[in-house]
Design a protein around this motif. Structure first.
Motif, short mmCIF file in Angstrom:
data_model
loop_
_atom_site.label_atom_id
_atom_site.label_comp_id
_atom_site.label_asym_id
_atom_site.label_seq_id
_atom_site.Cartn_x
_atom_site.Cartn_y
_atom_site.Cartn_z
N SER A 306 57.33 1.47 19.69
CA SER A 306 58.20 1.12 18.57
C SER A 306 57.49 1.04 17.23
CB SER A 306 58.89 -0.23 18.84
OG SER A 306 59.71 -0.17 19.98
N GLY A 372 64.45 1.48 19.22
CA GLY A 372 65.07 2.44 20.14
C GLY A 372 66.00 3.36 19.39
N ASP A 373 67.23 3.51 19.91
CA ASP A 373 68.22 4.36 19.24
C ASP A 373 69.17 3.53 18.38
OD1 ASP A 373 69.60 3.03 21.20
OD2 ASP A 373 70.47 4.83 22.12
N LYS A 374 68.82 2.27 18.13
CA LYS A 374 69.70 1.38 17.36
C LYS A 374 69.40 1.40 15.87
CE LYS A 374 72.17 -0.24 20.75
NZ LYS A 374 73.62 0.10 20.82
N ARG A 423 72.18 2.28 13.46
CA ARG A 423 73.04 3.33 14.03
C ARG A 423 74.12 2.74 14.90
NH1 ARG A 423 67.72 5.36 15.50
NH2 ARG A 423 66.92 6.69 13.83
N ARG A 426 77.37 7.74 16.46
CA ARG A 426 77.02 8.88 15.62
C ARG A 426 76.88 8.53 14.13
NH1 ARG A 426 77.81 14.10 17.75
NH2 ARG A 426 78.55 14.12 19.90
N SER A 428 75.25 6.41 10.96
CA SER A 428 74.04 5.71 10.53
C SER A 428 74.30 5.05 9.18
CB SER A 428 72.86 6.68 10.39
OG SER A 428 72.51 7.25 11.63
#
Length: 506
Positions: A306, A372-374, A423, A426, A428
């Motif tokens: 990270s 992460g993807d957050k 995010r 899809r 952001s």
């Protein structure tokens, strides 16, 4: 405002090069990359992130973060609002420009050799607008300190009368051109002041070197108009590579482009007792083109999955610059009970020899944390010593004096950029803040810059659409002339940008 017609070109020798000063050096030293919408929405805090075409301009290692070849182009609308105070009188102006401010692509070549620690190699090219010079404003007020006559008298003192005067058989154009070629730019200025009757010699003999003003002390109503156009652009040729899953390395070779035009016009009037001249109109034009080269070395390291650390060295930019100037002067005087208009329109373009400018290098350290993807948080810190700015050749006496002034006036300045992204599937959401210290030792001359930004993006799969808004504020004390009439107009400048970027896989 009287517009100049250009009929004759006059070349000035290097020893007579007098058009450049510290303001020119600073104008081309700033690198406020306008960039993509994602870049702008996070205030440019991308040194440890990459994965964005404008991020390459901060850290060349960032292109290796791309997992596949990618391209973007960005359209922007920039608005500059100026509130100008001159001797207690306020004037406001606004200027907007629509522009293609960024375009580029990165081409990813994955290493199919599974035994090699080098995972990929990336070639990229990206154009970014570094600065937009479009700006218009007016300063108006009553000056009880200085007249434009002080500009001409300050310059003329010590110059021989026969070296700033027109011969009877000469036209103004011929005299202005010859004086510039033979004696230099300052003699041209004294010639304008003398032939327009703004100044007069103490003794009407060829060897006279003392002059007085024909504008009497008192108050002077002054309107100063400033209009500039042009840009500073950077084309970066990028190479980068990923080593294992922990290290990204990159190199940029940058080409820089300068195109700058500036017109200023001062109208001054007075009804002071004893004034021969009661109105003056003085116009100056500057035309500048230049090219330059710089390079950047950068690295991004993954300390953990990270936490990321970035570092970049940006070399000085070595410019070669060509400049031309034009001038026009008109005065109105009362003599023998008659109103006389004196117009000196030389129709001359002063062409100066090319000179070189070295802007200071910069170091940037960056830190980012990826959730992460957050989302993510990012911080960039840059430091640059503006006192290292140099005009060249340094052996030229005028450039030597300007370089000394730069060393004594400018200092080391830091910039801080913060950005974040969150995010939701899809979508952001982004925001940022930046603070840039003044390059001057005296902050009253050129204030610190504060800016904020926010934006939104949507990932459609093979392409992305991003939008951003950012705004910055800065106070500048603009000095009207380098000598004589050195009074300042205080400019409270607010610059707003709206940017839309389309990015797509290629």
């Amino acid at each position: 405002m009287k517009k100049l017609s250009f009929l004759i070109i006059g070349a000035l020798s290097m020893s007579q090069l007098m058009a450049q000063d510290i303001s020119d050096a600073l104008r081309y030293s700033f690198d406020d990359i306008q960039g993509t919408a994602r870049f702008r929405s996070m205030s440019g805090a991308f040194g440890a992130l990459g994965g964005d075409l404008s991020a390459i301009s901060i850290n060349p290692a960032g292109s290796s973060v791309f997992t596949r070849s990618y391209a973007t182009f960005s359209l922007s609308v920039q608005t500059i609002n100026n509130d100008v105070n001159y001797f207690g009188n306020n004037r406001s102006s606004s200027e907007s420009k629509f522009d293609l401010n960024q375009i580029g692509g990165a081409f990813v070549f994955n290493n199919t050799n599974g035994n090699s620690p080098w995972k990929k190699f990336v070639l990229g090219v990206s154009y970014d607008k570094v600065a937009n010079f479009n700006n218009d404003w007016t300063a108006s007020g009553t000056n009880t300190n200085n007249s434009i006559a002080s500009y001409f008298t300050s310059i003329a003192q010590g110059l021989r009368l026969d070296e700033i005067s027109k011969f009877p058989e000469e036209s103004y154009s011929e005299a202005y051109s010859y004086i510039g070629y033979a004696y230099g730019y300052y003699n041209q200025q004294a010639f304008l002041g003398k032939e327009s009757h703004i100044i007069a010699p103490v003794n009407d003999i060829p060897s006279n070197t003392s002059y007085v003003s024909n504008i009497a002390p008192g108050s002077y109503r002054q309107n100063y108009y400033y209009s500039a156009r042009g840009y500073n652009g950077k084309l970066a040729f990028n190479m980068s590579s990923q080593f294992k899953d922990k290290l990204y390395l990159g190199l940029n070779l940058n080409t820089h482009f300068i195109n700058y035009e500036r017109f200023t016009y001062l109208n001054e009037s007075n009804n002071n007792s004893g004034s021969l001249v009661h109105e003056v109109g003085f116009e100056n034009g500057l035309y500048t083109i230049g090219t330059g080269f710089s390079f950047q070395l950068g690295a991004i390291g993954k300390l953990t999955e990270s936490l990321r650390l970035g570092a970049t060295y940006t070399s000085p930019t070595w410019y070669t610059i060509a400049e031309e100037t034009t001038q026009y002067l008109e005065t109105y005087r009362t003599e023998g009970g008659q109103e006389i208009a004196q117009i000196i329109n030389p129709n001359i373009i002063n062409v100066f020899p090319d000179y070189r400018l070295q802007t200071p290098g910069k170091f940037t350290g960056s830190l980012a944390y990826v959730f992460g993807d957050k989302g993510l948080l990012s911080f960039d810190y840059s430091i640059r010593d503006y006192s290292n700015t140099k005009f060249k050749p340094k052996s030229d006496p005028y450039f030597s004096s300007q370089n000394s002034l730069i060393r004594n006036t400018l200092s080391t300045a830091s910039s801080y950029r913060f950005g974040g992204e969150y995010r939701i599937q899809r979508v952001s959401l982004r925001a940022g803040y930046r603070f840039e210290e003044s390059p001057y030792k005296n902050n009253d001359l050129y204030g610190d810059l504060n800016g904020y930004s926010f934006g939104i993006g949507y990932n459609f799969g093979n392409f992305k659409l991003d939008a951003a808004f950012d705004q910055s504020k800065q106070d500048v004390n603009y000095q009207l002339y380098n000598v004589g009439l050195t009074d300042n107009a205080l400019i409270d400048s607010k610059v707003s940008n709206f940017v839309v970027t389309l990015g797509f896989n290629i």
